[in-house]
Design a protein around this motif. Sequence first.
Motif, PDB file in Angstrom:
ATOM      1  N   VAL A 161       2.013   4.571 -14.361  1.00 12.24           N
ATOM      2  CA  VAL A 161       0.794   3.910 -13.716  1.00 12.24           C
ATOM      3  C   VAL A 161      -0.497   4.886 -13.449  1.00 12.24           C
ATOM      4  CG1 VAL A 161      -0.049   2.731 -11.572  1.00 12.24           C
ATOM      5  CG2 VAL A 161       2.455   2.451 -12.314  1.00 12.24           C
ATOM      6  N   LYS A 162      -1.502   4.322 -13.791  1.00 13.91           N
ATOM      7  CA  LYS A 162      -2.694   5.244 -13.534  1.00 13.91           C
ATOM      8  C   LYS A 162      -3.138   4.685 -12.182  1.00 13.91           C
ATOM      9  CE  LYS A 162      -7.406   5.831 -14.875  1.00 13.91           C
ATOM     10  NZ  LYS A 162      -8.619   5.427 -15.806  1.00 13.91           N
ATOM     11  N   LEU A 163      -3.158   5.667 -11.260  1.00  2.97           N
ATOM     12  CA  LEU A 163      -3.289   5.518  -9.763  1.00  2.97           C
ATOM     13  C   LEU A 163      -4.769   5.368  -9.491  1.00  2.97           C
ATOM     14  CD1 LEU A 163      -0.299   7.858  -8.457  1.00  2.97           C
ATOM     15  CD2 LEU A 163      -0.389   5.487  -8.912  1.00  2.97           C
ATOM     16  N   ALA A 164      -5.329   4.317  -8.754  1.00  2.16           N
ATOM     17  CA  ALA A 164      -6.397   4.250  -8.508  1.00  2.16           C
ATOM     18  C   ALA A 164      -6.625   4.736  -7.149  1.00  2.16           C
ATOM     19  CB  ALA A 164      -6.957   2.615  -8.055  1.00  2.16           C
ATOM     20  N   SER A 165      -5.646   5.037  -6.050  1.00  2.00           N
ATOM     21  CA  SER A 165      -5.813   5.803  -5.129  1.00  2.00           C
ATOM     22  C   SER A 165      -5.938   7.359  -5.123  1.00  2.00           C
ATOM     23  CB  SER A 165      -4.575   5.347  -4.221  1.00  2.00           C
ATOM     24  OG  SER A 165      -3.441   5.789  -4.716  1.00  2.00           O
ATOM     25  N   ARG A 166      -5.729   7.811  -6.340  1.00  2.00           N
ATOM     26  CA  ARG A 166      -5.846   9.415  -6.598  1.00  2.00           C
ATOM     27  C   ARG A 166      -6.645   9.597  -7.788  1.00  2.00           C
ATOM     28  NH1 ARG A 166       0.678  10.954  -6.732  1.00  2.00           N
ATOM     29  NH2 ARG A 166       1.299   9.843  -4.871  1.00  2.00           N
ATOM     30  N   PHE A 167      -7.724   8.769  -7.788  1.00  2.00           N
ATOM     31  CA  PHE A 167      -8.725   9.195  -8.601  1.00  2.00           C
ATOM     32  C   PHE A 167      -8.473   9.188 -10.130  1.00  2.00           C
ATOM     33  CE2 PHE A 167      -9.331  11.984  -4.858  1.00  2.00           C
ATOM     34  CZ  PHE A 167     -10.577  11.275  -4.345  1.00  2.00           C
ATOM     35  N   GLY A 168      -7.534   8.338 -10.506  1.00  2.00           N
ATOM     36  CA  GLY A 168      -7.103   7.869 -11.738  1.00  2.00           C
ATOM     37  C   GLY A 168      -6.142   8.831 -12.300  1.00  2.00           C
ATOM     38  N   SER A 169      -5.330   9.532 -11.704  1.00  2.00           N
ATOM     39  CA  SER A 169      -4.424  10.431 -11.994  1.00  2.00           C
ATOM     40  C   SER A 169      -3.138   9.477 -12.518  1.00  2.00           C
ATOM     41  CB  SER A 169      -3.737  11.516 -10.967  1.00  2.00           C
ATOM     42  OG  SER A 169      -3.225  10.616  -9.995  1.00  2.00           O
ATOM     43  N   ILE A 170      -2.452  10.040 -13.574  1.00  3.02           N
ATOM     44  CA  ILE A 170      -1.264   9.061 -14.026  1.00  3.02           C
ATOM     45  C   ILE A 170       0.028   9.452 -13.507  1.00  3.02           C
ATOM     46  CG2 ILE A 170      -0.219   8.580 -16.318  1.00  3.02           C
ATOM     47  CD1 ILE A 170      -3.062   8.894 -17.516  1.00  3.02           C
ATOM     48  N   LEU A 171       0.931   8.609 -12.965  1.00  2.00           N
ATOM     49  CA  LEU A 171       2.055   8.934 -12.612  1.00  2.00           C
ATOM     50  C   LEU A 171       3.113   8.400 -13.549  1.00  2.00           C
ATOM     51  CD1 LEU A 171       3.976   9.671 -10.335  1.00  2.00           C
ATOM     52  CD2 LEU A 171       3.831   7.445  -9.373  1.00  2.00           C
ATOM     53  N   MET A 172       3.653   9.065 -14.200  1.00  2.00           N
ATOM     54  CA  MET A 172       4.781   8.860 -15.253  1.00  2.00           C
ATOM     55  C   MET A 172       5.970   8.537 -14.429  1.00  2.00           C
ATOM     56  SD  MET A 172       3.890  10.644 -18.825  1.00  2.00           S
ATOM     57  CE  MET A 172       4.882   9.403 -19.727  1.00  2.00           C
ATOM     58  N   ASN A 173       6.693   7.721 -15.143  1.00  4.37           N
ATOM     59  CA  ASN A 173       8.147   7.154 -14.749  1.00  4.37           C
ATOM     60  C   ASN A 173       8.386   7.281 -13.317  1.00  4.37           C
ATOM     61  OD1 ASN A 173      11.000   6.931 -14.792  1.00  4.37           O
ATOM     62  ND2 ASN A 173      11.452   9.114 -15.293  1.00  4.37           N
ATOM     63  N   PRO A 174       7.292   6.411 -12.334  1.00  2.00           N
ATOM     64  CA  PRO A 174       7.428   6.121 -11.026  1.00  2.00           C
ATOM     65  C   PRO A 174       8.906   5.704 -10.630  1.00  2.00           C
ATOM     66  CG  PRO A 174       6.159   4.613 -12.071  1.00  2.00           C
ATOM     67  CD  PRO A 174       6.622   5.283 -13.250  1.00  2.00           C
ATOM     68  N   ASP A 175       9.037   5.615  -9.345  1.00  2.00           N
ATOM     69  CA  ASP A 175      10.183   4.873  -8.701  1.00  2.00           C
ATOM     70  C   ASP A 175      10.058   3.644  -8.796  1.00  2.00           C
ATOM     71  OD1 ASP A 175      11.169   7.489  -7.979  1.00  2.00           O
ATOM     72  OD2 ASP A 175      10.234   7.381  -5.798  1.00  2.00           O
ATOM     73  N   ASP A 176      11.300   2.903  -8.776  1.00  2.00           N
ATOM     74  CA  ASP A 176      11.138   1.382  -8.816  1.00  2.00           C
ATOM     75  C   ASP A 176      10.294   0.822  -7.744  1.00  2.00           C
ATOM     76  OD1 ASP A 176      12.395   1.132 -11.428  1.00  2.00           O
ATOM     77  OD2 ASP A 176      14.353   0.599 -10.647  1.00  2.00           O
ATOM     78  N   ASP A 177      10.623   1.422  -6.685  1.00  2.00           N
ATOM     79  CA  ASP A 177       9.800   0.661  -5.455  1.00  2.00           C
ATOM     80  C   ASP A 177       8.323   1.037  -5.283  1.00  2.00           C
ATOM     81  OD1 ASP A 177      12.417  -0.095  -4.494  1.00  2.00           O
ATOM     82  OD2 ASP A 177      12.937   1.561  -3.442  1.00  2.00           O
ATOM     83  N   TYR A 178       7.752   1.646  -6.188  1.00  2.13           N
ATOM     84  CA  TYR A 178       6.266   2.141  -6.351  1.00  2.13           C
ATOM     85  C   TYR A 178       5.570   0.340  -6.539  1.00  2.13           C
ATOM     86  CZ  TYR A 178       1.357   2.959  -7.236  1.00  2.13           C
ATOM     87  OH  TYR A 178       0.215   2.902  -7.168  1.00  2.13           O
ATOM     88  N   VAL A 179       4.736   0.121  -5.269  1.00  5.67           N
ATOM     89  CA  VAL A 179       4.161  -1.106  -5.405  1.00  5.67           C
ATOM     90  C   VAL A 179       2.573  -0.968  -5.897  1.00  5.67           C
ATOM     91  CG1 VAL A 179       3.188  -3.023  -4.245  1.00  5.67           C
ATOM     92  CG2 VAL A 179       5.459  -2.074  -3.494  1.00  5.67           C
ATOM     93  N   LEU A 180       2.612  -1.912  -7.136  1.00  6.52           N
ATOM     94  CA  LEU A 180       1.282  -1.769  -7.444  1.00  6.52           C
ATOM     95  C   LEU A 180       0.000  -2.129  -6.789  1.00  6.52           C
ATOM     96  CD1 LEU A 180       2.624  -1.228 -10.396  1.00  6.52           C
ATOM     97  CD2 LEU A 180       0.798  -2.706 -11.618  1.00  6.52           C
ATOM     98  N   ARG A 181      -1.150  -1.186  -6.615  1.00  6.20           N
ATOM     99  CA  ARG A 181      -2.265  -1.565  -5.704  1.00  6.20           C
ATOM    100  C   ARG A 181      -3.362  -2.356  -6.646  1.00  6.20           C
ATOM    101  NH1 ARG A 181      -1.259   3.835  -2.327  1.00  6.20           N
ATOM    102  NH2 ARG A 181       0.720   3.467  -1.567  1.00  6.20           N
TER     103      ARG A 181
END
Length: 492
Positions: A161-181
């Motif tokens: 996921v490319k995280l909007a909350s972290r200035f576009g940093s990319i989180l690879m292989n996130p936890d299943d419980d991460y909820v998309l914002r």
Amino acid sequence: MEMDIGKLGFDFMGTSVICRSGSPLILADLKKVSVSKARAIIVLASDENADQSDARALRVVLSLTGVKEGLRGHIVVEMSDLDNEPLVKLVGGELIETVVAHDVIGRLMIQCALQPGLAQIWEDILGFENAEFYIKRWPELDGMRFGDVLISFPDAVPCGVKLASRFGSILMNPDDDYVLREGDEILVIAEDDDTYAPAPLPEVHKGFLPNVPTPPKYPEKILFCGWRRDIHDMIMVLEAFLAPGSELWMFNEVPEKARETKLTDGGMDILGLTNIKLVHKEGNAVIRRHLESLPLETFDSILILADESVEDSIVQSDSRSLATLLLIRDVQSKRLPSKESKSPLHHNGFSHSSWIRKMQHASDKSIIISEILDSRTRNLVSVSKISDYVLSNELVSMALAMVAEDKQINRVLEELFAEEGNEMCIRSAEFYLYEQEELSFLDIMVRARERDEIVIGYRLANTDEAIINPEHKSEIKKWSLDDVFVVIAKGD
């Protein structure tokens, strides 16, 4: 340029290739190619030595940033030396993405030596003919768990996921419980950017994950033939990947005392190595009697490096690497017991085909990764199958093109090439299923999440090619424990 491109016989699929002559250091010449309107600009390394090439790249970046109209796109710079990368980024700022060719090849050589099957996977992902990385926003997925997003794309495999909350940093292989914002984007592996879209959640049958522990790492014995200017970086990557008690034999013409000085000047603490022991041997890798002094049949992996003494000449470097490869395989084949029993019809005369077969048999015993600079030489070596894999600058060209297409992909490649964070791995089927179990690819993807892994493809037993981002992911198949899966896994 036009004649050279025409000889390649490529199908450009409607793309126009426009050639212009000039110097990128002269602003008037840059206007010939409308750099201010370009979506991306690639600055290629020159044929000079590393420092001269990088100095030239720096001057080109300065020239490009001086364009009055400004630049609409980003600049992808092919660097030759990792140590010069910060200076180019300092000058170009956020416009710059760098691909350090020497570093990429070095890291890929090590990854492919430790897991030979990865070579074809990287070719597939970096090339544009099969599956590659794409990042896109899907507003309809906001509020959904990543565990559900993972199985929402019939024609793609979500990897992060490319995280909007972290200035576009990319989180690879996130936890299943991460909820998309709102604003988050999905990183996927897909055939093209317009070939995939989310669909209703499919039905999956998770079942039970086999209780098979990940096997411990065992000490390995590796040989480096040749000396690269960034060899200290390669040693540190090996130090991170290998188990304690491993040995790295270094065979080249650099005197031992000079090696220690070069490694120390490169910033390496030789006494700080805890996993690998350095064994120094001096000799010429294209002289047979020098190679025969080495226990060539005992190494788990052998890496033939493009020696820095001839790196300025592609032909000379490749000739040297090719000669070293053939000599090593020939020595190994004579020391290893032959598969073929002697036939009464066997003639004492030289048989080219039997010589090749013996060298291919030697390749079953140890892995050889060859660094070849010219892709034409690479094709010659690949056909003979006496080297497990040949790495060439072609892979660097693929990486440059991919980063030019989408600058964000550079963050993904940097993490997967690094010794820390997520990595590409090949895993045995026994970690995910039971012998002859009938499952869909989606079922296996869901099971693998218990191991914090994302399954992106597989290779069936008795086949040579891996399939990345397979079609018909919901189709039930009968699997074998001899099959293997390609996964993105969190590093140790």
